[in-house]
Design an enzyme around this catalytic site. Structure first.
Site, PDB file in Angstrom:
ATOM      1  N   SER A   6       0.828  -1.208   0.000  1.00 56.43           N
ATOM      2  CA  SER A   6       0.000   0.000   0.000  1.00 56.43           C
ATOM      3  C   SER A   6       0.860   1.254   0.000  1.00 56.43           C
ATOM      4  CB  SER A   6      -0.898  -0.006   1.247  1.00 56.43           C
ATOM      5  OG  SER A   6      -1.505   1.243   1.425  1.00 56.43           O
TER       6      SER A   6
ATOM      7  N   TYR B 188      -1.721  -1.210  10.961  1.00 53.21           N
ATOM      8  CA  TYR B 188      -2.024  -1.735   9.616  1.00 53.21           C
ATOM      9  C   TYR B 188      -0.874  -1.367   8.669  1.00 53.21           C
ATOM     10  CZ  TYR B 188      -3.478  -1.407   4.800  1.00 53.21           C
ATOM     11  OH  TYR B 188      -3.493  -1.484   3.416  1.00 53.21           O
TER      12      TYR B 188
ATOM     13  N   LYS C  54       2.316  -3.702   6.599  1.00 57.95           N
ATOM     14  CA  LYS C  54       2.704  -3.665   5.178  1.00 57.95           C
ATOM     15  C   LYS C  54       4.212  -3.430   5.053  1.00 57.95           C
ATOM     16  CE  LYS C  54      -1.285  -4.483   3.423  1.00 57.95           C
ATOM     17  NZ  LYS C  54      -1.538  -5.800   2.783  1.00 57.95           N
TER      18      LYS C  54
HETATM   19  C1  WQD Z   1      -9.838   8.943   1.276  1.00 58.56           C
HETATM   20  C2  WQD Z   1     -10.045  10.425   1.564  1.00 58.56           C
HETATM   21  C3  WQD Z   1     -10.349  10.904   3.892  1.00 58.56           C
HETATM   22  C4  WQD Z   1     -14.142   8.810   4.370  1.00 58.56           C
HETATM   23  C5  WQD Z   1      -6.936   4.025   3.300  1.00 58.56           C
HETATM   24  C6  WQD Z   1      -5.710   3.222   3.673  1.00 58.56           C
HETATM   25  C7  WQD Z   1      -5.114   2.610   2.435  1.00 58.56           C
HETATM   26  C8  WQD Z   1      -6.164   1.782   1.763  1.00 58.56           C
HETATM   27  C9  WQD Z   1      -7.322   2.700   1.363  1.00 58.56           C
HETATM   28  C10 WQD Z   1      -6.343  -0.496   2.449  1.00 58.56           C
HETATM   29  C11 WQD Z   1      -9.288  10.889   2.795  1.00 58.56           C
HETATM   30  C12 WQD Z   1     -11.612  11.236   3.106  1.00 58.56           C
HETATM   31  C13 WQD Z   1     -12.967   9.324   3.847  1.00 58.56           C
HETATM   32  C14 WQD Z   1     -15.196   9.686   4.754  1.00 58.56           C
HETATM   33  C15 WQD Z   1     -13.850  11.549   4.062  1.00 58.56           C
HETATM   34  N1  WQD Z   1      -6.614   0.779   2.639  1.00 58.56           N
HETATM   35  N2  WQD Z   1     -12.832  10.669   3.695  1.00 58.56           N
HETATM   36  N3  WQD Z   1     -14.996  11.030   4.572  1.00 58.56           N
HETATM   37  O1  WQD Z   1      -7.449   6.891   4.070  1.00 58.56           O
HETATM   38  O2  WQD Z   1      -6.667   7.444   1.683  1.00 58.56           O
HETATM   39  O3  WQD Z   1      -6.540   5.092   2.497  1.00 58.56           O
HETATM   40  O4  WQD Z   1      -7.850   3.237   2.573  1.00 58.56           O
HETATM   41  O5  WQD Z   1      -5.764  -1.045   1.568  1.00 58.56           O
HETATM   42  O6  WQD Z   1      -4.030   1.794   2.797  1.00 58.56           O
HETATM   43  O7  WQD Z   1      -4.760   4.096   4.235  1.00 58.56           O
HETATM   44  O8  WQD Z   1      -8.763   6.121   2.031  1.00 58.56           O
HETATM   45  O9  WQD Z   1     -11.132   6.214   1.416  1.00 58.56           O
HETATM   46  O10 WQD Z   1     -10.509   6.225   3.894  1.00 58.56           O
HETATM   47  O11 WQD Z   1     -10.091   8.239   2.505  1.00 58.56           O
HETATM   48  O12 WQD Z   1     -13.693  12.784   3.918  1.00 58.56           O
HETATM   49  O13 WQD Z   1     -16.284   9.282   5.242  1.00 58.56           O
HETATM   50  O14 WQD Z   1     -11.431  10.635   1.833  1.00 58.56           O
HETATM   51  O15 WQD Z   1     -10.110  11.895   4.875  1.00 58.56           O
HETATM   52  O16 WQD Z   1      -8.867  12.212   2.557  1.00 58.56           O
HETATM   53  P1  WQD Z   1      -7.325   6.506   2.635  1.00 58.56           P
HETATM   54  P2  WQD Z   1     -10.201   6.639   2.494  1.00 58.56           P
END
Ligand code: WQD
Length: 339
Positions: free
Chosen positions: A126, A151, A155
């Site tokens: 990741s 997590y 990785k």
């Molecule tokens: C994306 C953006 C949030 C939810 C994580 C892991 C990564 C992979 C994917 C496993 C961010 C914003 C999110 C919400 C929001 N996981 N957001 N409201 O955090 O980039 O990555 O998930 O493989 O390893 O780190 O993904 O989709 O959670 O967030 O504003 O209800 O959307 O703050 O900026 P992230 P995400």
């Protein structure tokens, strides 16, 4: 047909990879303990490819189960290892669950591969290993930062274990560092199935769009970005799945230039949360209710991939746009809610 083991093969990315392995002429064998997936995904795969892959319901944390599997399937030529817990927040609450599941299982699988004359191993990693990279877009030689969560640490540790083992064994490996996987198979027969309240942005958006969630909380609009919301690289899950097949073929054809190679898998394009919302509204025709709230603990400002190495060395390039990815996610959400 060459047999490839897909651990976590009933999961979101795993199931899409099983489909693409079939399309490329491989036979996928699935291991999954159904802890974060459903047996119905096997039917979805069947409806797409017209055959049911071999499925072994076993837990890779049980060393003897792993040993028995490889004693039974002696003609597996490679392994794509997805099986792992992946919720950042949960890993903070329950680190030992993550170290046991994401590390022990990896060790047991690698131990079996070291017994083979040669073994090809693809590891689901990741972009989280980069933390907040200094430079955008992020290249594979960007420094690995101290993990922000157990997590993310699993990785990083996983990559180190693979590097150490490959040096002294017959294993050749490719580490695939995903950016943000989104979307669903165009058939809408398989897709993302978050359990409970989605932690990730896109499933929360589609569930809000369908009326399951009241409104989206946007985690902060005070980031140093053009519109103040955080930027990510959203890659279609089918593009991501295809990259795994290309990587496996690279190893089987002995085209790898090192015992362990690393590739960033993204589109190369960064999109802010507000841009994702706008794109969803365009493809769905729905107005998305949202409110701006405080930042989420541990979130970074920006992460999007430099795709040069994946394009030029691996010979793979993401094809789908953000809108196409969101359209497939929306089609999938409508399908599962109807059923
Ligand atoms: C994306 C953006 C949030 C939810 C994580 C892991 C990564 C992979 C994917 C496993 C961010 C914003 C999110 C919400 C929001 N996981 N957001 N409201 O955090 O980039 O990555 O998930 O493989 O390893 O780190 O993904 O989709 O959670 O967030 O504003 O209800 O959307 O703050 O900026 P992230 P995400």
């Amino acid at each position: 047909m060459k047999k490839v083991l897909v651990t976590g093969g009933l999961g979101f990315i795993g199931s899409h990879t099983v489909v693409e392995l079939h399309n490329a002429g491989f036979e996928a064998i699935i291991i999954d303990n159904l802890s974060n997936s459903s047996i119905d995904v096997l039917d979805g795969i069947y409806r797409i490819i017209g055959k049911k892959p071999i499925f072994e319901n076993l837990d890779l944390r049980d060393k003897s189960s792993v040993q028995n599997f490889f004693a039974k399937y002696t003609d597996v030529v490679g392994v794509i290892h997805f099986a792992a817990s992946k919720a950042v927040g949960e890993s903070v609450e329950n680190p030992l669950l993550y170290y046991e599941n994401n590390i022990n299982a990896l060790v047991y699988v690698l131990q079996e591969l070291t017994k083979m004359a040669e073994a090809s191993f693809i590891f689901s990693s990741s972009c989280t290993v980069y933390g907040q990279a200094e430079q955008m877009p992020i290249t594979e030689d960007a420094s690995v930062q101290p993990a922000m969560s157990p997590y993310g640490n699993t990785k990083q540790i996983g990559e180190e274990i693979i590097n150490d083992v490959a040096k002294v064994s017959s294993i050749n490996a490719i580490l695939l560092r995903y950016f943000n996987p989104v979307g669903a198979h165009p058939s809408a027969e398989i897709g993302e199935l978050p359990i409970g309240v989605p932690q990730n942005l896109v499933p929360f958006i589609t569930q809000t769009g369908i009326g399951l969630r009241e409104q989206l909380s946007v985690y902060g609009d005070d980031y140093p970005t053009p519109d103040g919301t955080a930027i990510r690289d959203y890659i279609h899950v089918v593009d991501l799945a295809k990259a795994h097949v290309v990587a496996m073929q690279r190893l089987l054809n002995k085209q790898n230039l090192a015992k362990v190679e690393t590739f960033n898998l993204g589109t190369g394009k960064g999109s802010s949360v507000l841009e994702v919302i706008t794109a969803f509204e365009k493809v769905s025709g729905k107005k998305l209710p949202y409110k701006i709230v405080g930042r989420r603990e541990g979130d970074i400002t920006s992460a999007y991939a430099n795709t040069d190495k994946a394009n030029k060395v691996l010979g793979w390039k993401a094809q789908s746009s953000l809108e196409e990815s969101l359209a497939s996610a929306w089609k999938w959400e409508q399908k599962i809610r109807k059923n």
